[in-house]
Design an enzyme around this catalytic site. Structure first.
Site, PDB file in Angstrom:
ATOM      1  N   HIS A  66       0.836  -1.215   0.000  1.00  0.00           N
ATOM      2  CA  HIS A  66       0.000   0.000   0.000  1.00  0.00           C
ATOM      3  C   HIS A  66       0.867   1.261   0.000  1.00  0.00           C
ATOM      4  O   HIS A  66       0.733   2.108   0.882  1.00  0.00           O
ATOM      5  CB  HIS A  66      -0.923   0.079   1.220  1.00  0.00           C
ATOM      6  CG  HIS A  66      -1.690  -1.159   1.541  1.00  0.00           C
ATOM      7  ND1 HIS A  66      -2.517  -1.791   0.652  1.00  0.00           N
ATOM      8  CD2 HIS A  66      -1.782  -1.867   2.697  1.00  0.00           C
ATOM      9  CE1 HIS A  66      -3.073  -2.842   1.237  1.00  0.00           C
ATOM     10  NE2 HIS A  66      -2.653  -2.916   2.470  1.00  0.00           N
ATOM     11  N   ASP A 104      -4.894  -9.411   0.391  1.00  0.00           N
ATOM     12  CA  ASP A 104      -4.975  -8.653   1.637  1.00  0.00           C
ATOM     13  C   ASP A 104      -6.145  -9.074   2.546  1.00  0.00           C
ATOM     14  O   ASP A 104      -6.066 -10.080   3.231  1.00  0.00           O
ATOM     15  CB  ASP A 104      -5.022  -7.159   1.269  1.00  0.00           C
ATOM     16  CG  ASP A 104      -4.842  -6.233   2.459  1.00  0.00           C
ATOM     17  OD1 ASP A 104      -4.830  -6.716   3.600  1.00  0.00           O
ATOM     18  OD2 ASP A 104      -4.693  -5.017   2.267  1.00  0.00           O
TER      19      ASP A 104
HETATM   20  C1  NGQ Z   1      -4.071  -4.987   8.751  1.00  0.00           C
HETATM   21  N1  NGQ Z   1      -4.976  -3.985   6.760  1.00  0.00           N
HETATM   22  O1  NGQ Z   1      -3.016  -5.077   9.367  1.00  0.00           O
HETATM   23  O2  NGQ Z   1      -4.896  -5.903   8.700  1.00  0.00           O
HETATM   24  C2  NGQ Z   1      -4.366  -3.697   8.032  1.00  0.00           C
HETATM   25  C3  NGQ Z   1      -5.253  -2.833   8.848  1.00  0.00           C
HETATM   26  C4  NGQ Z   1      -3.733  -1.295  10.112  1.00  0.00           C
HETATM   27  C5  NGQ Z   1      -4.772  -3.173   5.741  1.00  0.00           C
HETATM   28  N2  NGQ Z   1      -3.913  -2.217   5.893  1.00  0.00           N
HETATM   29  C6  NGQ Z   1      -4.689  -2.433  10.162  1.00  0.00           C
HETATM   30  N3  NGQ Z   1      -5.408  -3.297   4.613  1.00  0.00           N
HETATM   31  O3  NGQ Z   1      -3.198  -0.957   9.065  1.00  0.00           O
HETATM   32  O4  NGQ Z   1      -3.510  -0.700  11.166  1.00  0.00           O
HETATM   33 ZN    ZN Z   2      -2.238  -5.699   5.113  1.00  0.00          ZN
END
Ligand code: NGQ
Ligand code: ZN
Length: 475
Positions: A284, A335
């Site tokens: 990302h 993801d």
């Molecule tokens: C995650 N997911 O770690 O699952 C993350 C969200 C975060 C994405 N970034 C949690 N899509 O980034 O703090």
């Molecule tokens: Zn992630």
């Protein structure tokens, strides 16, 4: 007798395809052969089909590496598509996701991941990078065996027959400037020393199933600078080639917070403070300035793009043409698993670019005007690099020395029948249900999906549904 036995063994490890997508592009009349270890030994185009060799039911495509997965989130996909706040966002989604993460047990994780990895294989992925951050028991205390949940993921990959790159995640803080973790992050937290001992504990288990072991500092929000340095050094001492993945600039909020903390944007900060190189995957890297695009691409790191999740979470759009202009490498990940389908990630990625640029065929290249072909080859190469499955300068995909990982399209599927091979791939990506034209999928020289189905499909689906039922709370 001995001769017959040898011939049988040889033909068991050969496949002939009228069309195959090789690293150099489409080739005709290709014989591929592989050894007992599941490595490709010969790729011979423009040859005649030897007698007794199986013929592929359609074009052979390289298997797609999935470079970003949080397996547990599959059980929760589809359950956040309702308005909960006046204006829902990535952050309100994360609150719901955390609630769900509290409930995962080792048994549930294994069932969810096994089913997910089967779905991945059925949808054209042959390897997965598991960015694994739920480490501890529901009260935040380590399990008696600290590696319990990591081992559940390794078992799931083994059962499904997908190659895995396990990336245990370092998570220490809830925000920039060493903000203490939130209560609902307790399952994720470990010290840097603890991370390094987990890696040592996991190394033999990974070797035993030819899994790659890397490490993932979760994000600059979650890992203070000194921990990042120490963790990367520790990992490098264990294996100088181990992959390193990080969530880097997904949300404008985190960019603003990073600037408030350091005066720098996340990518800019990372490039100045960490030895970013081709081992790294910047997941990302959505919000970058043109200078950051140029500098990040120049490191050789892979941009980890998760088009359907990034759309689902309202992240923003990565500027692919700018990245490619700087020679940037990239691959795709599923993801959060709102969608589990390699072709659909390519579709979403190209469509995002079309929508913002008001153009068509944006990701075609001068050398490869077929969009789906160009994207597939690049995503296979970048994905393999991010998975730690490429030596320097090696080519991924259907090539000698690589794993025998491929997808056979069904040339008889209505969307494909009668078309030339490049158009079959285009139709698969842009004009089909995107799994309906997959005939079979091979990983490590083993046919894991035949007739569109994994052998464990029904059993694993049932176990997944039962596990999901134990993890969802009533709304
Ligand atoms: C995650 N997911 O770690 O699952 C993350 C969200 C975060 C994405 N970034 C949690 N899509 O980034 O703090
Ligand atoms: Zn992630």
């Amino acid at each position: 007798m001995a001769h017959d036995a040898m011939t049988a063994a040889d033909s068991a490890c050969s496949l002939f395809a009228a069309d195959a997508l090789l690293p150099t592009g489409w080739a005709r009349n290709v014989l591929v052969q592989w050894d007992g270890a599941g490595r490709v030994t010969h790729v011979v185009p423009d040859t005649a089909a030897p007698a007794g060799v199986a013929q592929a039911a359609g074009p052979l495509l390289p298997g797609m590496p999935n470079l970003h997965s949080h397996a547990f989130q599959r059980a929760f996909a589809g359950l956040t598509e309702y308005r909960g706040e006046a204006q829902d966002s990535f952050w309100s989604w994360r609150n719901l996701m955390y609630r769900f993460a509290q409930r995962i047990t080792p048994e549930a994780l294994e069932a969810i991941a096994t089913w997910l990895y089967i779905e991945m294989l059925e949808a054209g992925y042959t390897s997965v990078c598991e960015f694994h951050y739920v480490h501890h028991d529901t009260d935040g205390r380590p399990y008696a065996d600290d590696a319990t949940l990591s081992l559940a993921l390794l078992r799931a990959a083994h059962t499904a027959g997908i190659h895995i790159t396990l990336l245990p995640v370092l998570y220490q803080t809830s925000g920039f400037g060493a903000k203490p973790p939130r209560a609902d992050q307790a399952r994720f937290i470990r010290s840097t020393d603890n991370m390094l001992s987990l890696l040592e504990r996991l190394a033999p288990a990974c070797r035993a199933q030819e899994a790659i072991l890397g490490m993932a500092p979760h994000s600059l929000r979650a890992v203070p600078a000194d921990s990042l340095t120490a963790a990367v050094q520790g990992l490098t001492a264990l294996n100088p080639h181990a992959p390193i993945h990080i969530h880097i600039a997904e949300q404008t909020q985190e960019v603003d917070d990073c600037i408030a903390w350091s005066g720098q944007r996340p990518v800019q900060w990372l490039l100045e403070h960490a030895p970013v190189d081709a081992r790294w995957c910047l997941v990302h890297a959505t919000h970058m300035t043109p200078t950051e695009y140029a500098a990040a691409a120049a490191t050789g790191a892979v941009a980890g793009i998760c088009p359907t999740t990034e759309a689902n979470l309202g992240d923003g759009i990565f500027d692919m043409p700018l990245w490619l202009q700087h020679g940037g490498r990239w691959g795709v990940g599923s993801d959060s698993h709102a969608c589990v389908n390699a072709a659909e990630e390519l579709l979403m990625l190209e469509y995002g670019q079309r929508l913002v640029r008001r153009q068509r065929n944006v990701l075609a290249t001068p050398a490869q005007p077929e969009v789906a072909t160009a994207m597939a080859l690049q995503a296979v190469q970048g994905g393999a690099q991010a998975s730690g499955r490429l030596g320097d300068g090696q080519t991924a995909g259907i090539a000698v020395g690589q794993r025998a990982d491929w997808v056979v399209l069904d040339a008889q599927a209505v969307a494909l029948r009668g078309l030339p091979a490049p158009a079959m791939l285009s139709a698969h990506v842009f004009a089909s249900h995107r799994t309906s034209a997959i005939h079979s999928v091979w990983a490590g020289g083993q046919c894991r999906v035949a007739g569109g189905r994994h052998a464990l499909h029904d059993r694993a689906a049932g176990a997944f549904v039962a596990a999901r039922a134990t993890t969802i709370d009533a709304r």
